[in-house]
Structure formats: C-alpha cells, structure tokens
Design a protein around this motif. Structure first.
Motif, PDB file in Angstrom:
ATOM      1  N   PRO A  24     -21.421  15.396 -33.895  1.00 18.69           N
ATOM      2  CA  PRO A  24     -20.310  16.278 -33.514  1.00 18.69           C
ATOM      3  C   PRO A  24     -19.294  15.555 -32.632  1.00 18.69           C
ATOM      4  N   THR A  25     -18.041  15.821 -32.891  1.00 14.43           N
ATOM      5  CA  THR A  25     -16.973  15.209 -32.108  1.00 14.43           C
ATOM      6  C   THR A  25     -16.709  16.022 -30.844  1.00 14.43           C
ATOM      7  N   ASP A  26     -15.935  15.439 -29.928  1.00 16.34           N
ATOM      8  CA  ASP A  26     -15.572  16.170 -28.713  1.00 16.34           C
ATOM      9  C   ASP A  26     -14.808  17.449 -29.057  1.00 16.34           C
ATOM     10  N   ALA A  27     -13.975  17.368 -30.110  1.00 13.71           N
ATOM     11  CA  ALA A  27     -13.207  18.546 -30.521  1.00 13.71           C
ATOM     12  C   ALA A  27     -14.129  19.662 -31.007  1.00 13.71           C
ATOM     13  N   GLU A  28     -15.195  19.289 -31.720  1.00 14.31           N
ATOM     14  CA  GLU A  28     -16.146  20.298 -32.193  1.00 14.31           C
ATOM     15  C   GLU A  28     -16.887  20.936 -31.021  1.00 14.31           C
ATOM     16  N   TYR A  29     -17.302  20.105 -30.053  1.00 14.09           N
ATOM     17  CA  TYR A  29     -17.959  20.651 -28.867  1.00 14.09           C
ATOM     18  C   TYR A  29     -17.028  21.599 -28.121  1.00 14.09           C
ATOM     19  N   ALA A  30     -15.762  21.215 -27.998  1.00 11.35           N
ATOM     20  CA  ALA A  30     -14.792  22.046 -27.287  1.00 11.35           C
ATOM     21  C   ALA A  30     -14.573  23.369 -28.014  1.00 11.35           C
ATOM     22  N   ALA A  31     -14.502  23.315 -29.352  1.00 16.27           N
ATOM     23  CA  ALA A  31     -14.313  24.542 -30.130  1.00 16.27           C
ATOM     24  C   ALA A  31     -15.506  25.470 -29.988  1.00 16.27           C
ATOM     25  N   ALA A  32     -16.717  24.907 -29.983  1.00 13.51           N
ATOM     26  CA  ALA A  32     -17.917  25.726 -29.830  1.00 13.51           C
ATOM     27  C   ALA A  32     -17.957  26.371 -28.444  1.00 13.51           C
ATOM     28  N   SER A  33     -17.617  25.592 -27.417  1.00 14.82           N
ATOM     29  CA  SER A  33     -17.614  26.130 -26.050  1.00 14.82           C
ATOM     30  C   SER A  33     -16.581  27.238 -25.908  1.00 14.82           C
ATOM     31  N   GLU A  34     -15.409  27.025 -26.523  1.00 13.00           N
ATOM     32  CA  GLU A  34     -14.345  28.027 -26.443  1.00 13.00           C
ATOM     33  C   GLU A  34     -14.758  29.315 -27.143  1.00 13.00           C
ATOM     34  N   TYR A  35     -15.476  29.181 -28.277  1.00 12.45           N
ATOM     35  CA  TYR A  35     -15.949  30.365 -28.993  1.00 12.45           C
ATOM     36  C   TYR A  35     -16.935  31.156 -28.142  1.00 12.45           C
ATOM     37  N   VAL A  36     -17.857  30.450 -27.502  1.00 17.38           N
ATOM     38  CA  VAL A  36     -18.844  31.133 -26.671  1.00 17.38           C
ATOM     39  C   VAL A  36     -18.161  31.855 -25.510  1.00 17.38           C
ATOM     40  N   MET A 178     -27.558  28.250 -17.950  1.00 18.75           N
ATOM     41  CA  MET A 178     -27.912  26.980 -18.601  1.00 18.75           C
ATOM     42  C   MET A 178     -26.665  26.227 -19.037  1.00 18.75           C
ATOM     43  N   ARG A 179     -25.726  26.934 -19.663  1.00 21.48           N
ATOM     44  CA  ARG A 179     -24.500  26.267 -20.128  1.00 21.48           C
ATOM     45  C   ARG A 179     -23.704  25.710 -18.955  1.00 21.48           C
ATOM     46  N   THR A 180     -23.667  26.468 -17.853  1.00 19.39           N
ATOM     47  CA  THR A 180     -22.898  26.036 -16.690  1.00 19.39           C
ATOM     48  C   THR A 180     -23.526  24.820 -16.013  1.00 19.39           C
ATOM     49  N   GLU A 181     -24.850  24.867 -15.817  1.00 19.23           N
ATOM     50  CA  GLU A 181     -25.516  23.824 -15.037  1.00 19.23           C
ATOM     51  C   GLU A 181     -25.999  22.650 -15.881  1.00 19.23           C
ATOM     52  N   ARG A 182     -26.369  22.905 -17.129  1.00 18.59           N
ATOM     53  CA  ARG A 182     -26.940  21.845 -17.952  1.00 18.59           C
ATOM     54  C   ARG A 182     -26.009  21.401 -19.082  1.00 18.59           C
ATOM     55  N   GLY A 183     -25.185  22.286 -19.576  1.00 18.42           N
ATOM     56  CA  GLY A 183     -24.305  21.939 -20.687  1.00 18.42           C
ATOM     57  C   GLY A 183     -25.047  21.902 -22.012  1.00 18.42           C
TER      58      GLY A 183
END
Length: 223
Positions: A24-36, A178-183
């Motif tokens: 996964p690219t950084d853009a994909e990670y960013a899109a997933a985080s934004e969706y959540v 978990m998302r906040t502290e661990r990513g």
C-alpha cells in the motif's frame, strides 16, 4: 509459529485481485484513515463518561462474567494484591508475567515472577492490558515482545493489571485508541471477557474449556 508471512501473502493476493500491485502506498493509507475518520458511527447505548462511572460500570460487567475484581491505589500495590489473591485460593506464588511488568516489586510481595512467555506447566499468568471496555467488562490485549498474547491464554489463572485511566466506554473507543496510539495493529488483538467458557455439551456452561478458568482484575486507581 510466525504467521506474518502467510498474512502478507493473503493480503497480496487480495490486492492483486483488486488490480493493485505492491505494498500500500502512502496515498492509500491516507485514504483509508480519512474514510475511518469521516465514517459515521452506528447507534450506541448511553455509556458512562467520568472516571468513577467507567470504573464502576467495568467492575459491574466484569463481575457478571465471573471475573473477580480488586482495586489498589498504585501500580506498586498490584503485586501485593496478586499475592493476596493467590494465597486466598492456595495457588502457587510462582507465576509467569509480562516482561513489560518487570519494574513492579514482585519479590517484595512474595511472588516469584518469571518474565517471559508461559509454558504448558505455568499455572498463573499475570498481564497488563492495552485498555479495558466498561460496556462489556472486557480486557483488550495487544500482542508484542513485551506483552505476549499467550500470557492471558495458556495459564489456568489469569491476573490482569488494569490502570483506571485506560478504561474506555466501549469497543469503538478501544479501536479509536489503538489507531491514535499505535497506528498499525499488532499481530493479535484479544478481547478477554471473563474466564474461558463453553456450552457445547448439553448447553451446560463449563469454565476453562479453551483457556483460563479464573480471571482476576486489579484496577489501579492512580494509574
């Protein structure tokens, strides 16, 4: 057994079937985080908010699950409470504990703590937790080198140290933390809701079928 390679292969095949290649690219990670972040949460019951309310609700739900609960003021008091609990049931003071708990005064409390993963012969396992959920009285454990998942699964008796400040309202809050502290999530995320149990045979509940048949939680008010 390390299943990391198998997991990577499965995820790679899924990505390939979706027409995507590589990691996964950084853009994909960013899109997933934004969706959540923007995805609306589903309906939830009214849950406690203050620290005292969270502790009280967690204790109530945990005890409903046959978990025993005690409270201490500081982390340094936890070994003495663990020793008291073990003595009350005539259980051995030789335990296996998370390496992450190495700084606690085990010897002063009369406990011989081996800081490692448990083996089949270990009867008592002592762990901490990542957090705990008040709504269901559950412990949330994240695996790691200092926090092996087997510490809460193999021994017959599981003692968990729970800082009061790490009690959250519900599972949604646990995953948000978990998302906040661990990513990124670790290999294993375990929700422990009381002693292991099954009702497979004649719908009769049996404790300890697939793991510990005792769970004792030590809530640390000052942590």
């Amino acid at each position: 057994m390390d299943t990391s390679a198998a997991r990577r292969n499965i995820l790679a095949r899924i990505r390939s079937a979706q027409g995507r290649r590589g990691t996964p690219t950084d853009a994909e990670y960013a899109a997933a985080s934004e969706y959540v972040e923007r995805h609306p949460a589903g309906p939830r019951p009214t849950l406690p908010e203050t620290l005292d309310e969270l502790v009280a609700r967690f204790r109530l739900e945990a005890e409903r699950l046959s978990t025993t609960v005690a409270e201490v003021e500081s982390l340094a008091d936890a070994p003495a409470e663990a020793a008291r609990y073990l003595q009350s049931l005539n259980l051995p003071a030789d335990v296996v504990a998370w390496p992450a708990l190495a700084d606690l005064p085990w010897a002063q409390a009369g406990i011989q703590a081996a800081l490692r993963k448990p083996a089949d012969a270990d009867l008592v396992g002592i762990t901490g937790c990542f957090c705990a959920t008040a709504e269901t009285g559950s412990l949330v454990l994240l695996s790691g080198t200092e926090t092996p998942a087997s510490g809460a699964l193999l021994p017959q008796t599981h003692i968990a140290i729970v800082p009061a400040s790490r009690i959250v309202a519900g599972q949604e809050d646990a995953f948000a933390l978990m998302r906040t502290e661990r990513g990124e999530l670790p290999r294993a995320v375990n929700f422990v809701s009381g002693p292991s149990r099954t009702g497979d045979i004649e719908q009769t509940i049996v404790l300890g079928a697939h793991g510990p048949y005792r769970v004792h939680v030590i809530i640390v008010r000052g942590a």
